[in-house]
Scaffold this active site. Structure first.
Site: not given
Length: 526
Positions: A11, A61, A86-87, A102, A104, A140, A170
């Site tokens: 993180g 899920r 990671m989901r 998010n 990427h 994504d 980032e």
């Protein structure tokens, strides 16, 4: 604004946002789906509440996301920020939370998925980057808020690319977007799949620049009132910087273009010294500089070099400002004082001056910002920062007379101070304090004459007799040495390298001076 962060591993983006608090944003909670995730300990060290919601082997899920939502329900937050979570999230989560962001590690829609860097290298592209996007139920996907380009260099491997995209891309882009949301400047159009950011429409001073600097302030004007100006900030710089300094007296007027420029010059000068140091800068040139056993003593010596020119100047200290120093500073008009910290009593004194801007920088005086840039019409010059720092072993004695240890110390002090004087520059020093400075002359001999005049007519309690002279470039003729001898100079430090070095050395010997050569110059033209 309150954030809910979600990560499955370290993180690092979340922690970077937590440390910077862009736009005042703070984490209400950090949640992970892995009880062993390192982000838990790092968040706890920052006082951020944490939650762990692992997914069962046979759990769907949607069922897992319902439990995540239940865990988050105990916290108030306005924005969800993902970092390596990671989901793939479903509508169950997205519809049950505020906007989810998010980051990427590619310039989407190119190179989606988990093997981004491998795809980039295989494709042979020269530029990659990162994308901050609003999350939808696709992989994504979702509207793009901002992107940050990062170069791909020859010989890069996946680890090189991963680290560069993280730290240079980032770490810049994600806090930027969080800040925009915190400032309520973002509008997401789900029908069109677009994001609009208020104030990001371009113009003379766009909110974003390709070089990844962000506008930090609109300035009243530039060098002159008829020139518009803005301040841009590189948020990745960890070195002490006036751009990132805290102005402690918030009621005072904001810094001007010239204030920033001069304060930057003053701060960079006192970074040269490990000992307590003080400098007074006027129009980017030192009016005086000194080191001593205390900053109060150093400031007194620096000021006495040229108190008339120091009027309306900028003060920089490399130690905490105490009451004794503060009282000296307010004894005459100053625009700005910069220091790594202040005692409460010192602040009480400084705040007596309504528009004396009091800046507090961090105490990292090591050079981390290694390049400097000068914009030109149609482009820019970029160079390595002048970080040369000489020792006695770097000096070549070229005269019959040998320097004393005291003269060597004074020579090195003069040389390291002279680096911050506009060329052509000449500096006279005694011990570790300036006594006369000749700056910005088109003739080197005129710079010597100016330094001598400053020492004899403007300095208080000191003069040039027996002083050391430093020159930022070689003496093309012996006339500079002749003028120095008239002023009483007994020692000279200069680069050497002139075709007339022999006659210059001969002149020094005739006047019983000691002279050393550095083998490198210290020009400063801006």
């Amino acid at each position: 604004m309150k954030l809910a962060g979600m990560a499955s591993n370290r993180g690092r983006n979340l922690l970077n946002i937590a440390d910077r608090a862009p736009g005042g944003a703070e984490f209400a909670v950090v949640l992970t789906n892995d009880a062993d995730a390192p982000v838990l300990e790092a968040a706890a060290e920052r006082g951020i509440p944490t939650e762990v919601v692992e997914r069962g082997d046979d759990e769907s899920r949607e069922a897992h996301e319902e439990r995540v939502l239940d865990a988050l329900a105990d916290y108030d937050f306005d924005l969800v920020t993902l970092d390596g979570y990671m989901r793939i999230l479903s509508e169950t989560f997205i519809e049950g939370t505020p906007t989810t962001l998010n980051v990427h590690p590619s310039l989407l829609p190119n190179f989606p998925g988990m093997d981004t860097h491998e795809q980039v290298l295989e494709a042979g592209v020269k530029v990659t980057g990162c994308t901050v996007h609003v999350v939808d139920e696709t992989v994504d996907g979702g509207p793009i808020v901002t992107q940050e380009p990062i170069p791909v260099f020859e010989g890069d491997d996946t680890e090189d690319l991963k680290e560069r995209v993280l730290y240079e891309g980032e770490f810049t882009a994600y806090p930027r977007v969080v800040k925009w949301f915190a400032q309520d400047r973002v509008e997401v159009d789900w029908d069109d799949g677009t994001v609009d950011v208020e104030g990001d429409e371009g113009g003379d001073f766009p909110a974003r620049r390709l070089v990844s600097d962000d506008r930090a302030a609109d300035l009243r004007y530039g060098e002159n009132p008829h020139q518009d100006a803005a301040l841009y900030a590189d948020t990745t710089v960890s070195e002490a910087s006036v751009v990132h300094a805290d102005q402690l007296n918030e009621g005072a007027k904001a810094l001007s273009y010239n204030n920033y420029n001069d304060a930057d010059g003053a701060l960079n000068l006192i970074k040269e010294f490990d000992e307590p140091a003080a400098a007074v800068i006027k129009h980017t040139n030192p009016a005086g500089c000194a080191t001593a056993d205390s900053v109060a003593e150093a400031y007194g010596k620096a000021l006495s070099t040229d108190p008339m020119s120091a009027f309306g100047g900028i003060v920089a200290l490399n130690r905490e400002c105490d009451t004794a120093t503060a009282e000296q500073i307010i004894d005459s008009f100053k625009e700005v004082v910069v220091a790594p910290s202040y005692t409460d009593a010192a602040l009480d004194v400084l705040f007596q001056k309504e528009n004396l801007r009091v800046l507090e920088v961090n105490d990292n005086f090591e050079v981390t910002d290694t390049l400097t840039e000068k914009p030109l019409v149609g482009g820019r010059l970029v160079q390595e920062r002048d970080t040369q720092h000489l020792t006695p072993e770097d000096l070549e004695v070229v005269t019959e007379r040998q320097p004393t240890e005291e003269q060597l110390d004074s020579m090195l002090f003069a040389w390291h101070t002279l680096k911050h004087v506009k060329s052509n520059g000449i500096l006279f020093a005694k011990g570790t304090e300036t006594v006369g400075i000749g700056m910005g002359q088109v003739s080197r001999v005129d710079a010597v004459r100016l330094a001598a005049m400053k020492a004899d007519e403007h300095a208080e309690g000191k003069d040039a007799e027996g002083a050391v002279m430093a020159s930022d470039a070689f003496f093309p003729f012996p006339d500079g040495i002749e003028e120095a001898a008239k002023a009483g100079i007994e020692a000279v430090i200069q680069p050497g390298g002139s075709k007339n070095d022999e006659s210059v050395i001969e002149a020094a010997d005739e006047h019983d001076m000691t002279m050393v050569m550095t083998g490198q110059r210290s020009f400063r033209h801006d």
